[in-house]
Scaffold this active site. Structure first.
Site: not given
Ligand code: AMO
Length: 434
Positions: A211, A213, A219-220, A357, A360, A408
């Site tokens: 990712r 990001e 948290r990433h 989170e 998903s 996570r």
């Protein structure tokens, strides 16, 4: 080393060869102790200066901390030693001498900054707490694999080099593939669906996702481990039930097999396995509850993403894992199915830990025409996804699935402040090596 004995197995009465790192040297004058550490624990090696060969004493006391040595000697009971036994050495062989200046203190007595620790990860992970995190990480993977098997899912491995992205909202890392543009995969999403549509029916994968990001948060990660499931003839409710069972299996595995590691992390007393079923809140109830908590300047309205402050306040209020279901169709990716009786509502769900989170998922759109409409509605070119959509013309069963962010899960389970603690060599905006 065939004749090597682990320190934990060195029993009084025998002659053994142990090998490991010099954890500490305690020189008390006439007598000195070298504490030797291996993966199973530590053992005391005693040097009596007057009674031993000078060369041996010199080698023993000249050792630098963290040097790797092999020690042969008799094991005797010694109630004052940390483990109740000690070795009187006959020989000490230095296998690899460590520099006398170390970038961090592996006994953990002196704290080091995270970047220093990550730059020197091998040394860093000699701390008990670091070792504990990665033993637990291994146990979680073992436990979820077993639970997936019990749920009749087959383990798969999918390609990480792909032609298209799937998760709108996060950017892709482009690469060059024999002169063509390609990307590092953001998610095994499309492949796991294609596999579930085969006779395998239920599949799972634990593997890297990439990712791009832009943000740098605790948290990433830019490369994370995704624990993915996809099941044919499953709907969103079935998928949530399986998801709960896998999360619980991970906690149970750790509770059963990692007591020492939990103690090393100082969380053995409060560690609990979450109870099933996890509460389910619809997206609508979720925004109403966040609004009622009064933590946001502006009230949330239908279609808004959940801001972190809102998520945190609701997490504290719920106090346990919970699902958020029935998200607005517009915020979920094209492959998520909408409810037939209300197309503004999707079957997408998220599993939340009070802190963040974790998962998903949702039921997938398996009807070819609807899938093409969904791609177009999100501004994507159906032609670019033909490699995926074509399978939907040859008999695609209804199916559902989800992905757990592996780090996570570890981070929330072990109350870690930073997700990087759960990765051996994390990839973030700054970090490309080691
Ligand atoms: P999503 O994009 O929500 O869904 O990712 C699933 C879970 O992966 C974790 N995660 C991350 N962890 C650390 N750093 C990141 N940058 C990062 N991005 C995601 C989160 C998240 O909940 N294809 C869908 C899943 C599905 O529907 O099956 C997907 O990838 O814990």
């Amino acid at each position: 080393m065939d004749d090597r004995t682990y320190t934990a197995d060195a029993a009084p009465g025998g002659t053994v060869t142990v090998a490991g790192w010099v954890h500490e040297i305690r020189d008390l004058g006439g007598i000195a102790f070298v504490i030797l550490r291996d993966t199973t624990g530590r053992i005391q090696v005693k040097f009596e200066k007057e009674e031993m060969d000078d060369d041996l004493v010199e080698t023993g006391l000249g050792l630098s901390r963290e040097s790797v040595v092999s020690v042969t000697g008799d094991v005797e009971e010694e109630p004052r030693a940390p483990t109740g036994v000690e070795i009187t050495p006959e020989s000490v062989e230095v296998l690899s001498a460590a520099d006398t200046e170390l970038p961090l203190d592996p006994t953990g007595k002196v704290d080091a900054e995270l970047p220093t620790r990550l730059d020197n990860r091998t040394l860093d992970l000699r701390r008990e707490a670091g070792q504990a995190i990665f033993s637990i990480r291994g146990e979680i993977l073992r436990a979820v694999r077993e639970a997936f098997r019990e749920a009749n899912a087959t383990e798969i491995n999918t390609s990480k080099i792909v032609a298209t992205g799937t998760e709108g909202g996060t950017e892709l890392f482009p690469i060059t593939y024999f002169g063509r543009e390609a990307f590092m995969n953001q998610s095994p999403q499309l492949f796991k669906q294609l596999a579930a549509g085969s006779n395998l029916e239920r599949v799972f994968e634990t593997g890297p996702i990439f990712r791009a990001e832009e943000h740098n948060t605790p948290r990433h990660l830019n490369e994370a481990t995704s624990i993915d499931f996809e099941g044919a003839f499953c709907d969103d409710d079935d998928a949530m039930e399986i998801c709960e069972s896998i999360v619980v299996a991970a906690y149970e595995g750790v509770a059963e097999n990692c007591a020492d590691e939990l103690e090393a992390l100082g969380i053995d007393e409060e560690f609990t396995v979450p109870e099933r079923p996890f509460p389910r809140l619809s997206y609508e109830e979720t925004i109403e509850r966040i609004n009622a908590l009064g933590v946001l300047d502006d009230q949330l309205v239908w279609g808004d993403d959940l801001p972190t402050e809102g998520e945190t306040a609701l997490g504290a209020d719920v106090g346990r894992h919970y699902f958020i279901t029935d998200w607005p169709a517009e915020v979920k990716p094209f492959y998520i199915m909408d409810h037939d009786d209300d197309e503004a509502l999707s079957t997408g769900f998220d599993l939340m830990h009070p802190r963040m989170e974790l998962v998903s998922g949702g039921q997938r759109e398996h009807r070819y025409e609807k899938l093409i409409e969904g791609l177009e509605a999100q501004g994507l070119d159906p032609e670019a996804f033909e490699y995926y959509t074509r399978a939907f013309r040859y008999g695609m069963p209804p199916h559902a699935g989800w992905a757990i962010g592996g780090e996570r899960l570890i981070m929330t389970m072990l109350e870690l402040d930073n997700i990087r603690e759960a990765v051996l060599f994390p990839r973030d905006r700054q970090r490309l090596s080691p």
